[in-house]
Write a protein that holds these residues in place. Structure first.
Motif, short mmCIF file in Angstrom:
data_model
loop_
_atom_site.label_atom_id
_atom_site.label_comp_id
_atom_site.label_asym_id
_atom_site.label_seq_id
_atom_site.Cartn_x
_atom_site.Cartn_y
_atom_site.Cartn_z
N UNK A 1 0.74 -1.18 -0.03
CA UNK A 1 -0.08 -0.10 -0.11
C UNK A 1 0.80 1.11 -0.22
N UNK A 2 2.00 1.28 0.96
CA UNK A 2 2.81 2.33 0.87
C UNK A 2 3.57 2.66 -0.47
N UNK A 3 3.99 1.54 -1.25
CA UNK A 3 4.61 1.62 -2.64
C UNK A 3 3.65 2.13 -3.57
N UNK A 4 2.21 1.71 -3.27
CA UNK A 4 1.16 2.28 -4.37
C UNK A 4 1.19 3.66 -4.27
N UNK A 5 1.23 4.32 -3.05
CA UNK A 5 1.12 5.60 -3.07
C UNK A 5 2.41 6.28 -3.16
N UNK A 6 3.60 5.92 -3.71
CA UNK A 6 4.63 6.54 -3.79
C UNK A 6 5.93 6.71 -3.04
N UNK A 7 5.52 5.97 -1.87
CA UNK A 7 6.82 5.75 -1.05
C UNK A 7 7.78 4.79 -1.36
N UNK A 8 9.29 5.31 -1.26
CA UNK A 8 10.19 4.20 -1.76
C UNK A 8 11.10 3.73 -0.60
N UNK A 9 11.04 4.08 0.56
CA UNK A 9 11.79 3.43 1.74
C UNK A 9 10.90 3.08 2.76
N UNK A 10 11.38 2.22 3.73
CA UNK A 10 10.62 1.74 4.80
C UNK A 10 11.70 1.00 5.75
N UNK A 11 11.26 1.42 7.12
CA UNK A 11 11.85 0.96 8.21
C UNK A 11 11.22 -0.03 8.95
N UNK A 12 11.73 -1.11 8.86
CA UNK A 12 10.85 -2.23 9.59
C UNK A 12 11.73 -3.12 10.54
N UNK A 13 10.93 -4.26 11.44
CA UNK A 13 11.79 -4.54 12.55
C UNK A 13 12.80 -5.84 11.82
N UNK A 14 13.65 -6.25 12.29
CA UNK A 14 14.79 -7.17 11.83
C UNK A 14 13.90 -8.38 11.83
N UNK A 15 14.26 -9.46 11.10
CA UNK A 15 13.46 -10.67 11.15
C UNK A 15 12.21 -10.86 10.31
N UNK A 16 11.86 -9.74 9.66
CA UNK A 16 10.90 -9.94 8.69
C UNK A 16 11.21 -10.51 7.44
N UNK A 17 10.50 -11.19 6.71
CA UNK A 17 10.73 -11.68 5.42
C UNK A 17 11.03 -10.87 4.27
N UNK A 18 10.75 -9.59 4.59
CA UNK A 18 11.08 -8.48 3.54
C UNK A 18 12.30 -7.81 4.02
#
Length: 462
Positions: free
Chosen positions: A421-438
């Motif tokens: 959803x964030x990428x669909x709205x034009x966001x290019x970076x994300x800060x997420x917790x470690x251990x995520x599959x992404x």
């Protein structure tokens, strides 16, 4: 000499009956909910037919059981209502023969929304019957003119007598019936006042039987108590097929339609609407309502992705830190958990070395959105850090994660759907917790995987 009917006392919350009055219901635990009534006759309680009544729809003899493989699946195929957000919550649309109960606080827009549904239905040259027992025909007509809901095949009946409604149905043969509201309808021959336990049960049972026998969907408006629950006995929610809750803040134009019970689909879908001067307007993309800036965010602001049911919605969290006026620093929270935000600020000081105990902190969401899930912890922490240092976060960046007391970042569910959803709205970076599959590059978005809150702050400093 005829015997006086035996008196019962029935709980208005759950329908529990007792021969004597009780202060507290032993079934649901509610206080002061018992009302005096008399036992309903079998015909009256069914609410379908009575001797000497004027209803033309009478139950026929029992039919033999049919093998399930011989039942036509088209009989339960959903029909589009013309409002996409309502169809989303219902699952596929309006199922023929279904009974939908829509509850909500006074003035939230239930009647306006259902009048719009009836108008959209009639616009496709299908007959719709709108029954109002709370307003006059002139009042409903004025609202329909204001919301552009005047259609030739939309019929209006200002009646509260259930027998009269059955006569209208037999005459018009509509393909959609809307009753506003079930607590103001009255079944003749049934003891009790309109809105009481006996009347509400009889009216709902009669309308449910009508829907099943004629295969016509019926939408009911239901009142709510001060606790937000559907008013009347609990049996109403068991009789109907779908229970929807239409909610919204009086000071905000945003309205949310949520499913509480749904026999034809999931209950985690959410429909978004906006209250305007011209009526209720559906909002297919609600993320734009909760973002004050797109792309470059100012100091003290962080964008996150919250899940409302199964629907990802981008939300902006803003924080303002200033020198305290009084001796004790204040913590003012709007739209977030009042207990969790001070905890995140304490972790920010203890685990990341940022001094927050000597500052007044004001933390709020944009657009009046209410977020209760813990995935916004990281946004609260980084927005506060941005305000303390007067440094904006990297442009076109979303942050998602739960913050633990040890300063670690914990994974959140549905992370992939949030980032899409964030990428669909034009966001290019994300800060997420470690251990995520992404991690690394995910579908064209750069994902920063961080183990601790200090690591996330370090990413923002680059």
């Amino acid at each position: 000499m005829a015997k006086k009917p035996r008196t019962l006392h029935t709980c208005t919350e759950c329908g529990y009956s007792s021969p004597k009055w009780l202060g507290r219901c032993p079934e649901c635990g509610s206080w002061g909910t018992f009302e005096e009534s008399t036992p309903l006759q079998a015909a009256g309680s069914s609410g379908v037919s009575r001797g000497g009544g004027s209803r033309t729809l009478r139950p026929s003899a029992s039919t033999p059981a049919t093998p399930i493989t011989r039942i036509n699946p088209a009989d339960a195929s959903a029909v589009k209502s013309g409002i996409g957000e309502l169809d989303r919550v219902l699952g596929r649309g309006v199922v023929p023969g279904s009974v939908v109960l829509m509850a909500g606080e006074p003035g939230v827009g239930k009647s306006t929304l259902l009048l719009e549904v009836a108008a959209r239905w009639a616009a496709l040259e299908r007959t719709a019957l709108y029954v109002t027992a709370e307003e006059s025909a002139g009042q409903v007509r004025a609202r329909a003119e204001r919301t552009n809901a005047l259609k030739e095949s939309l019929y209006l009946a200002a009646e509260s007598d259930l027998d009269v409604i059955f006569h209208h149905v037999s005459t018009l043969k509509p393909s959609l019936i809307i009753v506003d509201s079930v607590q103001t309808m009255q079944a003749p021959g049934v003891e009790g006042v309109a809105g009481g336990v006996a009347q509400s049960r009889a009216v709902t049972a009669a309308l449910t039987t009508l829907a099943k026998r004629t295969n016509v969907p019926i939408l009911l408006v239901g009142h709510v108590t001060k606790d937000g629950n559907v008013a009347g006995p609990r049996v109403l929610e068991h009789l109907v097929d779908v229970v929807l809750n239409f909610e919204g803040d009086r000071h905000s134009s945003l309205r949310m339609l949520r499913g509480i019970k749904n026999r034809f689909g999931a209950t985690d879908e959410v429909g978004c609407f906006e209250q305007t001067a011209d009526g209720i307007r559906e909002v297919a993309d609600p993320s734009g309502l909760f973002l004050s800036h797109k792309g470059h965010t100012p100091d003290g602001s962080a964008v996150t992705v919250a899940m409302d049911g199964v629907r990802p919605i981008l939300a902006e969290v803003q924080a303002l830190t200033v020198d305290p006026v009084a001796k004790n620093p204040r913590r003012v929270v709007t739209g977030l958990d009042n207990n969790r935000v001070p905890m995140v600020l304490a972790v920010l000081q203890a685990r990341a070395g940022e001094r927050t105990n000597d500052k007044d902190a004001y933390v709020a969401t944009v657009g009046g959105m209410r977020i209760t899930e813990t995935s916004t912890d990281l946004a609260v922490a980084l927005a506060t850090w941005s305000s303390l240092h007067e440094t904006p976060l990297p442009p076109r960046t979303v942050v998602v994660g739960e913050v633990g007391l040890a300063g670690e970042l914990r994974r959140v569910p549905n992370l992939g759907r949030r980032l899409q959803e964030a990428q669909r709205l034009g966001y290019e970076q994300a800060i997420v917790p470690a251990g995520s599959s992404l991690a690394g590059e995910a579908d064209g978005m750069r994902v920063h995987s961080c183990s601790t809150l200090a690591d996330a702050i370090e990413v923002c400093r680059r």
